[in-house]
Motif scaffolding. Structure first.
Motif, PDB file in Angstrom:
ATOM      1  N   HIS A 111     -12.709 -19.485  87.318  1.00 44.12           N
ATOM      2  CA  HIS A 111     -11.417 -19.157  87.917  1.00 44.12           C
ATOM      3  C   HIS A 111     -11.511 -17.905  88.793  1.00 44.12           C
ATOM      4  O   HIS A 111     -10.813 -17.802  89.803  1.00 44.12           O
ATOM      5  CB  HIS A 111     -10.361 -18.970  86.828  1.00 44.12           C
ATOM      6  CG  HIS A 111      -9.945 -20.259  86.197  1.00 44.12           C
ATOM      7  ND1 HIS A 111      -9.636 -20.376  84.870  1.00 44.12           N
ATOM      8  CD2 HIS A 111      -9.820 -21.509  86.717  1.00 44.12           C
ATOM      9  CE1 HIS A 111      -9.311 -21.630  84.599  1.00 44.12           C
ATOM     10  NE2 HIS A 111      -9.424 -22.333  85.705  1.00 44.12           N
TER      11      HIS A 111
ATOM     12  N   TYR B  32      -3.048 -22.756  87.853  1.00 40.95           N
ATOM     13  CA  TYR B  32      -3.348 -22.175  86.543  1.00 40.95           C
ATOM     14  C   TYR B  32      -3.519 -20.659  86.648  1.00 40.95           C
ATOM     15  O   TYR B  32      -2.962 -19.903  85.844  1.00 40.95           O
ATOM     16  CB  TYR B  32      -4.615 -22.800  85.956  1.00 40.95           C
ATOM     17  CG  TYR B  32      -5.025 -22.179  84.645  1.00 40.95           C
ATOM     18  CD1 TYR B  32      -4.489 -22.647  83.453  1.00 40.95           C
ATOM     19  CD2 TYR B  32      -5.927 -21.127  84.596  1.00 40.95           C
ATOM     20  CE1 TYR B  32      -4.849 -22.074  82.233  1.00 40.95           C
ATOM     21  CE2 TYR B  32      -6.287 -20.538  83.392  1.00 40.95           C
ATOM     22  CZ  TYR B  32      -5.747 -21.021  82.211  1.00 40.95           C
ATOM     23  OH  TYR B  32      -6.099 -20.433  81.022  1.00 40.95           O
TER      24      TYR B  32
ATOM     25  N   LYS C 170      -8.407 -29.346  81.019  1.00 42.06           N
ATOM     26  CA  LYS C 170      -7.985 -28.369  80.012  1.00 42.06           C
ATOM     27  C   LYS C 170      -7.050 -27.318  80.595  1.00 42.06           C
ATOM     28  O   LYS C 170      -6.152 -26.818  79.922  1.00 42.06           O
ATOM     29  CB  LYS C 170      -9.208 -27.683  79.390  1.00 42.06           C
ATOM     30  CG  LYS C 170      -8.859 -26.586  78.386  1.00 42.06           C
ATOM     31  CD  LYS C 170     -10.087 -25.980  77.748  1.00 42.06           C
ATOM     32  CE  LYS C 170      -9.743 -24.799  76.870  1.00 42.06           C
ATOM     33  NZ  LYS C 170      -8.804 -25.113  75.795  1.00 42.06           N
ATOM     34  N   TYR C 171      -7.241 -26.979  81.863  1.00 45.13           N
ATOM     35  CA  TYR C 171      -6.454 -25.907  82.479  1.00 45.13           C
ATOM     36  C   TYR C 171      -5.343 -26.434  83.395  1.00 45.13           C
ATOM     37  O   TYR C 171      -4.767 -25.675  84.162  1.00 45.13           O
ATOM     38  CB  TYR C 171      -7.377 -24.993  83.289  1.00 45.13           C
ATOM     39  CG  TYR C 171      -8.537 -24.435  82.492  1.00 45.13           C
ATOM     40  CD1 TYR C 171      -8.339 -23.466  81.528  1.00 45.13           C
ATOM     41  CD2 TYR C 171      -9.832 -24.908  82.701  1.00 45.13           C
ATOM     42  CE1 TYR C 171      -9.400 -22.949  80.792  1.00 45.13           C
ATOM     43  CE2 TYR C 171     -10.908 -24.408  81.968  1.00 45.13           C
ATOM     44  CZ  TYR C 171     -10.683 -23.437  81.022  1.00 45.13           C
ATOM     45  OH  TYR C 171     -11.732 -22.940  80.289  1.00 45.13           O
ATOM     46  N   ASP C 172      -5.056 -27.735  83.298  1.00 36.50           N
ATOM     47  CA  ASP C 172      -4.109 -28.337  84.243  1.00 36.50           C
ATOM     48  C   ASP C 172      -2.647 -28.026  83.943  1.00 36.50           C
ATOM     49  O   ASP C 172      -1.797 -28.145  84.827  1.00 36.50           O
ATOM     50  CB  ASP C 172      -4.293 -29.863  84.276  1.00 36.50           C
ATOM     51  CG  ASP C 172      -5.579 -30.280  84.981  1.00 36.50           C
ATOM     52  OD1 ASP C 172      -6.300 -29.383  85.448  1.00 36.50           O
ATOM     53  OD2 ASP C 172      -5.849 -31.491  85.038  1.00 36.50           O
TER      54      ASP C 172
ATOM     55  N   ARG D 268     -14.763 -28.490  80.972  1.00 36.44           N
ATOM     56  CA  ARG D 268     -13.386 -28.370  80.478  1.00 36.44           C
ATOM     57  C   ARG D 268     -12.403 -28.438  81.648  1.00 36.44           C
ATOM     58  O   ARG D 268     -11.332 -29.024  81.534  1.00 36.44           O
ATOM     59  CB  ARG D 268     -13.206 -27.057  79.707  1.00 36.44           C
ATOM     60  CG  ARG D 268     -13.937 -27.024  78.374  1.00 36.44           C
ATOM     61  CD  ARG D 268     -13.313 -26.026  77.413  1.00 36.44           C
ATOM     62  NE  ARG D 268     -13.377 -24.667  77.922  1.00 36.44           N
ATOM     63  CZ  ARG D 268     -14.381 -23.831  77.698  1.00 36.44           C
ATOM     64  NH1 ARG D 268     -15.430 -24.239  76.980  1.00 36.44           N
ATOM     65  NH2 ARG D 268     -14.363 -22.605  78.157  1.00 36.44           N
ATOM     66  N   ASP D 269     -12.798 -27.825  82.753  1.00 35.59           N
ATOM     67  CA  ASP D 269     -11.950 -27.860  83.949  1.00 35.59           C
ATOM     68  C   ASP D 269     -11.799 -29.295  84.452  1.00 35.59           C
ATOM     69  O   ASP D 269     -10.696 -29.747  84.770  1.00 35.59           O
ATOM     70  CB  ASP D 269     -12.570 -26.976  85.035  1.00 35.59           C
ATOM     71  CG  ASP D 269     -11.771 -26.979  86.334  1.00 35.59           C
ATOM     72  OD1 ASP D 269     -10.609 -26.550  86.308  1.00 35.59           O
ATOM     73  OD2 ASP D 269     -12.318 -27.401  87.364  1.00 35.59           O
TER      74      ASP D 269
ATOM     75  N   PRO E 265      -0.781 -25.004  82.558  1.00 34.51           N
ATOM     76  CA  PRO E 265      -0.590 -23.645  82.039  1.00 34.51           C
ATOM     77  C   PRO E 265       0.826 -23.460  81.489  1.00 34.51           C
ATOM     78  O   PRO E 265       1.780 -24.051  81.983  1.00 34.51           O
ATOM     79  CB  PRO E 265      -0.819 -22.765  83.271  1.00 34.51           C
ATOM     80  CG  PRO E 265      -0.495 -23.654  84.430  1.00 34.51           C
ATOM     81  CD  PRO E 265      -0.940 -25.037  84.016  1.00 34.51           C
TER      82      PRO E 265
ATOM     83  N   ARG F 280      -6.474 -25.422  89.872  1.00 33.36           N
ATOM     84  CA  ARG F 280      -7.022 -24.124  89.459  1.00 33.36           C
ATOM     85  C   ARG F 280      -6.130 -22.988  89.946  1.00 33.36           C
ATOM     86  O   ARG F 280      -5.849 -22.044  89.207  1.00 33.36           O
ATOM     87  CB  ARG F 280      -8.427 -23.936  90.031  1.00 33.36           C
ATOM     88  CG  ARG F 280      -9.507 -24.753  89.355  1.00 33.36           C
ATOM     89  CD  ARG F 280     -10.867 -24.404  89.942  1.00 33.36           C
ATOM     90  NE  ARG F 280     -11.884 -25.360  89.570  1.00 33.36           N
ATOM     91  CZ  ARG F 280     -13.129 -25.342  90.056  1.00 33.36           C
ATOM     92  NH1 ARG F 280     -13.486 -24.406  90.933  1.00 33.36           N
ATOM     93  NH2 ARG F 280     -14.005 -26.245  89.675  1.00 33.36           N
TER      94      ARG F 280
ATOM     95  N   THR G  27      -0.947 -18.023  84.837  1.00 34.44           N
ATOM     96  CA  THR G  27      -1.461 -17.194  83.752  1.00 34.44           C
ATOM     97  C   THR G  27      -1.401 -15.709  84.097  1.00 34.44           C
ATOM     98  O   THR G  27      -1.128 -14.876  83.227  1.00 34.44           O
ATOM     99  CB  THR G  27      -2.896 -17.590  83.375  1.00 34.44           C
ATOM    100  OG1 THR G  27      -3.715 -17.650  84.548  1.00 34.44           O
ATOM    101  CG2 THR G  27      -2.934 -18.936  82.693  1.00 34.44           C
TER     102      THR G  27
END
Length: 229
Positions: free
Chosen positions: A139, A173, A102-104, A97-98, A106, A170, A177
């Motif tokens: 993470h 993100y 998916k986390y690009d 996913r990374d 936030p 990363r 978050t």
């Protein structure tokens, strides 16, 4: 782990053939190893197994260390390589996913209610600390390297075997978050918080590390010795 003169003395003793040096190295570093491992692997039994595995690698390889001054760099390579391999084995879905981005992107929460009470840095770091436990293993591993161990992006990407851009994304993100979590806290408690940035996240990690100790270190050390024999 922090390089100190005392650590260098014990490393030199062990390399020279004094077995007591390794026990002292263990005593000086066990809490740090446990802290890193426990932040990534939340299961106590699995955490202990990983701690033992890391020290077995340290024991078997330390005599090949050419320069004592490089012990921290060498230690980090073993620590992060082993944890990265564990994440790859147990959380390949996260890695995929990374890699897929998916986390690009936030989401920032800008709708924050500020109250009259102002939290200082120490108080805000305690709020930040709570979210560190919410980070997923991938993470968490990256955050430990970047925020707590203050490694350069290039060094982290080499240890975790990804390109620099992936580490930068990363870190972004994680920062966003954690900041959002703290803003949500501020909103629900009607308080104002100090800025949540890399400095604040480091403070939170330092606070947390102070409270983390390896359970039953003597028993764990005996298991390490049994593993290397």
């Amino acid at each position: 782990m922090i390089y100190t003169y005392e650590l260098s003395v014990q490393v030199k003793k062990f390399i020279a053939g004094n077995p007591e040096g390794f026990e002292k190295i263990f005593v000086m570093t066990a809490d740090d190893v446990y802290f890193h491992v426990s932040m990534v692997i939340r299961d106590p039994e699995e955490t202990e197994k990983m701690v033992i595995k890391i020290y077995k690698k340290l024991y078997n390889g330390i005599t090949r260390l050419e320069k004592v001054e490089k012990v921290i760099e060498w230690y980090n390579q073993i620590l992060y390589n082993e944890l990265d391999a564990w994440v790859a084995k147990h959380y390949m879905d996260l890695i995929l996913r990374d890699a897929d981005g998916k986390y690009d992107n936030p989401v920032r929460n800008v709708d924050v209610l500020y109250g009259e009470k102002l939290y200082n840095e120490a108080e805000t770091s305690l709020v930040t600390l709570d979210y560190l436990y919410e980070l997923n293993p991938l993470h968490s591993l990256t955050a430990l390297a970047y925020f707590y161990d203050k490694m350069a992006v290039g060094q982290i990407s080499e240890l975790l075997q990804v390109d620099d851009e992936r580490i930068v994304k990363r870190v972004k993100y994680i920062t966003v978050t954690i900041e959002d979590f703290c803003k949500q806290y501020a909103k629900s408690h009607e308080v104002r918080i100090s800025p949540v940035d890399a400095h604040m996240i480091l403070l939170a990690y330092v606070q947390l590390a102070k409270s983390v100790e390896l359970p039953h270190p003597n028993k764990v050390f005996q298991k390490v010795i049994e593993a290397v024999q």
